[in-house]
Design a protein around this motif. Structure first.
Motif, PDB file in Angstrom:
ATOM      1  N   ARG A  35       0.828  -1.210   0.000  1.00 51.97           N
ATOM      2  CA  ARG A  35       0.000   0.000   0.000  1.00 51.97           C
ATOM      3  C   ARG A  35       0.861   1.258   0.000  1.00 51.97           C
ATOM      4  O   ARG A  35       0.522   2.248  -0.650  1.00 51.97           O
ATOM      5  N   LEU A  36       1.962   1.220   0.725  1.00 52.20           N
ATOM      6  CA  LEU A  36       2.869   2.364   0.722  1.00 52.20           C
ATOM      7  C   LEU A  36       3.502   2.565  -0.654  1.00 52.20           C
ATOM      8  O   LEU A  36       3.663   3.690  -1.126  1.00 52.20           O
ATOM      9  N   LEU A  37       3.866   1.462  -1.305  1.00 52.07           N
ATOM     10  CA  LEU A  37       4.396   1.561  -2.669  1.00 52.07           C
ATOM     11  C   LEU A  37       3.370   2.182  -3.610  1.00 52.07           C
ATOM     12  O   LEU A  37       3.716   2.979  -4.490  1.00 52.07           O
ATOM     13  N   PHE A  38       2.130   1.812  -3.426  1.00 54.75           N
ATOM     14  CA  PHE A  38       1.049   2.390  -4.239  1.00 54.75           C
ATOM     15  C   PHE A  38       1.035   3.910  -4.096  1.00 54.75           C
ATOM     16  O   PHE A  38       0.958   4.638  -5.094  1.00 54.75           O
ATOM     17  N   PHE A  39       1.118   4.408  -2.861  1.00 53.34           N
ATOM     18  CA  PHE A  39       1.090   5.850  -2.639  1.00 53.34           C
ATOM     19  C   PHE A  39       2.299   6.541  -3.260  1.00 53.34           C
ATOM     20  O   PHE A  39       2.183   7.609  -3.863  1.00 53.34           O
ATOM     21  N   VAL A  40       3.473   5.919  -3.127  1.00 50.49           N
ATOM     22  CA  VAL A  40       4.696   6.511  -3.689  1.00 50.49           C
ATOM     23  C   VAL A  40       4.603   6.600  -5.209  1.00 50.49           C
ATOM     24  O   VAL A  40       4.821   7.662  -5.809  1.00 50.49           O
ATOM     25  N   HIS A  41       4.275   5.480  -5.846  1.00 46.28           N
ATOM     26  CA  HIS A  41       4.194   5.464  -7.314  1.00 46.28           C
ATOM     27  C   HIS A  41       3.104   6.413  -7.814  1.00 46.28           C
ATOM     28  O   HIS A  41       3.285   7.123  -8.808  1.00 46.28           O
ATOM     29  N   GLY A  42       1.961   6.424  -7.134  1.00 47.61           N
ATOM     30  CA  GLY A  42       0.852   7.267  -7.560  1.00 47.61           C
ATOM     31  C   GLY A  42       1.170   8.740  -7.455  1.00 47.61           C
ATOM     32  O   GLY A  42       0.827   9.529  -8.344  1.00 47.61           O
ATOM     33  N   THR A  43       1.844   9.147  -6.386  1.00 47.44           N
ATOM     34  CA  THR A  43       2.155  10.553  -6.164  1.00 47.44           C
ATOM     35  C   THR A  43       3.082  11.109  -7.240  1.00 47.44           C
ATOM     36  O   THR A  43       2.906  12.243  -7.701  1.00 47.44           O
ATOM     37  N   ILE A  44       4.056  10.318  -7.660  1.00 44.52           N
ATOM     38  CA  ILE A  44       5.026  10.832  -8.642  1.00 44.52           C
ATOM     39  C   ILE A  44       4.668  10.456 -10.078  1.00 44.52           C
ATOM     40  O   ILE A  44       5.451  10.692 -11.002  1.00 44.52           O
ATOM     41  N   GLY A  45       3.483   9.872 -10.265  1.00 45.12           N
ATOM     42  CA  GLY A  45       3.002   9.671 -11.620  1.00 45.12           C
ATOM     43  C   GLY A  45       3.374   8.371 -12.295  1.00 45.12           C
ATOM     44  O   GLY A  45       3.169   8.228 -13.504  1.00 45.12           O
ATOM     45  N   ARG A  46       3.902   7.410 -11.529  1.00 43.01           N
ATOM     46  CA  ARG A  46       4.185   6.091 -12.120  1.00 43.01           C
ATOM     47  C   ARG A  46       2.934   5.231 -11.965  1.00 43.01           C
ATOM     48  O   ARG A  46       2.872   4.327 -11.135  1.00 43.01           O
ATOM     49  N   TYR A  47       1.935   5.534 -12.774  1.00 43.53           N
ATOM     50  CA  TYR A  47       0.605   4.965 -12.559  1.00 43.53           C
ATOM     51  C   TYR A  47       0.530   3.469 -12.856  1.00 43.53           C
ATOM     52  O   TYR A  47      -0.204   2.742 -12.185  1.00 43.53           O
ATOM     53  N   ASP A  48       1.264   3.007 -13.846  1.00 38.96           N
ATOM     54  CA  ASP A  48       1.230   1.572 -14.133  1.00 38.96           C
ATOM     55  C   ASP A  48       1.812   0.766 -12.971  1.00 38.96           C
ATOM     56  O   ASP A  48       1.308  -0.300 -12.621  1.00 38.96           O
ATOM     57  N   GLU A  49       2.868   1.296 -12.364  1.00 41.74           N
ATOM     58  CA  GLU A  49       3.447   0.628 -11.195  1.00 41.74           C
ATOM     59  C   GLU A  49       2.500   0.732  -9.993  1.00 41.74           C
ATOM     60  O   GLU A  49       2.419  -0.195  -9.182  1.00 41.74           O
ATOM     61  N   ALA A  50       1.797   1.850  -9.896  1.00 43.50           N
ATOM     62  CA  ALA A  50       0.818   2.008  -8.816  1.00 43.50           C
ATOM     63  C   ALA A  50      -0.330   1.019  -8.989  1.00 43.50           C
ATOM     64  O   ALA A  50      -0.839   0.459  -8.011  1.00 43.50           O
ATOM     65  N   VAL A  51      -0.752   0.792 -10.237  1.00 45.28           N
ATOM     66  CA  VAL A  51      -1.802  -0.191 -10.521  1.00 45.28           C
ATOM     67  C   VAL A  51      -1.361  -1.575 -10.046  1.00 45.28           C
ATOM     68  O   VAL A  51      -2.125  -2.304  -9.391  1.00 45.28           O
ATOM     69  N   ALA A  52      -0.130  -1.936 -10.367  1.00 44.95           N
ATOM     70  CA  ALA A  52       0.394  -3.251  -9.963  1.00 44.95           C
ATOM     71  C   ALA A  52       0.420  -3.386  -8.447  1.00 44.95           C
ATOM     72  O   ALA A  52       0.080  -4.442  -7.893  1.00 44.95           O
ATOM     73  N   ALA A  53       0.796  -2.311  -7.750  1.00 43.12           N
ATOM     74  CA  ALA A  53       0.835  -2.333  -6.284  1.00 43.12           C
ATOM     75  C   ALA A  53      -0.573  -2.469  -5.721  1.00 43.12           C
ATOM     76  O   ALA A  53      -0.810  -3.218  -4.767  1.00 43.12           O
ATOM     77  N   ALA A  54      -1.542  -1.749  -6.321  1.00 43.65           N
ATOM     78  CA  ALA A  54      -2.928  -1.826  -5.858  1.00 43.65           C
ATOM     79  C   ALA A  54      -3.491  -3.229  -6.046  1.00 43.65           C
ATOM     80  O   ALA A  54      -4.240  -3.735  -5.196  1.00 43.65           O
ATOM     81  N   GLU A  55      -3.139  -3.863  -7.151  1.00 41.97           N
ATOM     82  CA  GLU A  55      -3.595  -5.237  -7.400  1.00 41.97           C
ATOM     83  C   GLU A  55      -3.064  -6.192  -6.330  1.00 41.97           C
ATOM     84  O   GLU A  55      -3.761  -7.124  -5.900  1.00 41.97           O
ATOM     85  N   LYS A  56      -1.838  -5.951  -5.887  1.00 42.49           N
ATOM     86  CA  LYS A  56      -1.258  -6.777  -4.823  1.00 42.49           C
ATOM     87  C   LYS A  56      -1.971  -6.534  -3.492  1.00 42.49           C
ATOM     88  O   LYS A  56      -2.177  -7.459  -2.704  1.00 42.49           O
ATOM     89  N   VAL A  57      -2.334  -5.271  -3.240  1.00 43.25           N
ATOM     90  CA  VAL A  57      -3.084  -4.949  -2.022  1.00 43.25           C
ATOM     91  C   VAL A  57      -4.385  -5.752  -1.995  1.00 43.25           C
ATOM     92  O   VAL A  57      -4.732  -6.385  -0.986  1.00 43.25           O
ATOM     93  N   ILE A  58      -5.100  -5.735  -3.123  1.00 44.03           N
ATOM     94  CA  ILE A  58      -6.377  -6.462  -3.213  1.00 44.03           C
ATOM     95  C   ILE A  58      -6.153  -7.958  -3.021  1.00 44.03           C
ATOM     96  O   ILE A  58      -6.877  -8.623  -2.264  1.00 44.03           O
ATOM     97  N   GLU A  59      -5.134  -8.485  -3.696  1.00 41.19           N
ATOM     98  CA  GLU A  59      -4.842  -9.927  -3.631  1.00 41.19           C
ATOM     99  C   GLU A  59      -4.556 -10.384  -2.199  1.00 41.19           C
ATOM    100  O   GLU A  59      -5.145 -11.355  -1.708  1.00 41.19           O
ATOM    101  N   HIS A  60      -3.663  -9.666  -1.525  1.00 37.79           N
ATOM    102  CA  HIS A  60      -3.275 -10.075  -0.168  1.00 37.79           C
ATOM    103  C   HIS A  60      -4.399  -9.827   0.838  1.00 37.79           C
ATOM    104  O   HIS A  60      -4.579 -10.622   1.775  1.00 37.79           O
ATOM    105  N   ALA A  61      -5.138  -8.732   0.641  1.00 38.63           N
ATOM    106  CA  ALA A  61      -6.248  -8.432   1.554  1.00 38.63           C
ATOM    107  C   ALA A  61      -7.327  -9.502   1.459  1.00 38.63           C
ATOM    108  O   ALA A  61      -7.874  -9.942   2.477  1.00 38.63           O
ATOM    109  N   LYS A  62      -7.640  -9.924   0.249  1.00 38.91           N
ATOM    110  CA  LYS A  62      -8.643 -10.983   0.074  1.00 38.91           C
ATOM    111  C   LYS A  62      -8.173 -12.283   0.707  1.00 38.91           C
ATOM    112  O   LYS A  62      -8.946 -12.995   1.353  1.00 38.91           O
ATOM    113  N   ALA A  63      -6.886 -12.586   0.527  1.00 38.70           N
ATOM    114  CA  ALA A  63      -6.330 -13.821   1.097  1.00 38.70           C
ATOM    115  C   ALA A  63      -6.391 -13.799   2.616  1.00 38.70           C
ATOM    116  O   ALA A  63      -6.565 -14.841   3.260  1.00 38.70           O
TER     117      ALA A  63
END
Length: 231
Positions: free
Chosen positions: A1-29
């Motif tokens: 989740r922290l990686l998501f915020f870092v990537h999103g803030t500086i505009g690396r949106y594709d990397e932020a998307v990947a981080a968000a997908e991991k958040v969802i995956e681990h949270a569901k698990a």
């Protein structure tokens, strides 16, 4: 989740998307539905500016509206993204429908910074629809509410966007004031705010027949923007 915020803030949106997908995956698990919903709203917000076309995002985001049922804040964020996606495809009625849905969901939760920053989405829908005055109304209302709270992060982007709208409407003096406020509020690594106020400033300089300064401001905006993924 922290990686998501870092990537999103500086505009690396594709990397932020990947981080968000991991958040969802681990949270569901882990059975953490609240965190899964937060991941979903994060995914939608950054995927909008990433490399995926709108046609590939509408379906997944509509599914996220279902997946986040029960979490009104997350659903509101996703609704705001869907509003823009539909507007980007020219379906302004659908865009406004989701935009109003976002507003109502957040209103039900009470006053908040999130509720007072929906103009970022709503104004974009109106600008795509060609209603500059409606975009101005939305941005002005949120700017006033956030200024009263002395909030900076969302307000810097809202007032920078407002500067561009005011410049478009030929309201030069107010646009100049908005540029200065945005310049003062914006963090150095806040890509959206830095690009938006410079873009508005460039247009004002061009209108004032200062072409060299206008080009310099515009090129700097492009330089900052190209560091991220948002086309």
């Amino acid at each position: 989740r922290l990686l998501f915020f870092v990537h999103g803030t500086i505009g690396r949106y594709d990397e932020a998307v990947a981080a968000a997908e991991k958040v969802i995956e681990h949270a569901k698990a882990a059975g953490d539905t609240r965190m899964a919903a937060r991941g979903a709203q994060g995914y939608a917000s950054v995927a909008l500016s990433g490399s995926l076309p709108t046609s590939q995002l509408i379906g997944p985001c509509e599914q996220l509206m279902i997946d986040t049922a029960g979490d009104r804040k997350s659903q509101a964020v996703v609704a705001g993204v869907l509003a823009q996606l539909y507007a980007m495809q020219g379906d302004f009625a659908k865009g406004r429908e989701f935009s109003e849905q976002q507003r109502q969901m957040l209103a039900e939760l009470g006053p908040s910074v999130t509720a007072w920053s929906t103009s970022l989405e709503r104004a974009r829908v109106e600008l795509l629809a060609g209603d500059v005055e409606a975009a101005e109304r939305e941005l002005r209302a949120d700017d006033a509410a956030l200024a009263a709270l002395d909030e900076r992060y969302f307000r810097s982007t809202i007032v920078a966007m407002l500067a561009g709208v005011l410049a478009t409407r030929g309201l030069t003096e107010e646009a100049e004031q908005a540029v200065e406020i945005a310049r003062e509020l914006a963090d150095e690594d806040d890509v959206a705010s830095q690009v938006l106020w410079r873009t508005a400033h460039a247009r004002l300089l061009a209108d004032a027949e200062q072409p060299e300064a206008a080009i310099e401001a515009a090129e700097r905006a492009v330089e900052i923007a190209t560091e991220g993924d948002d086309i």
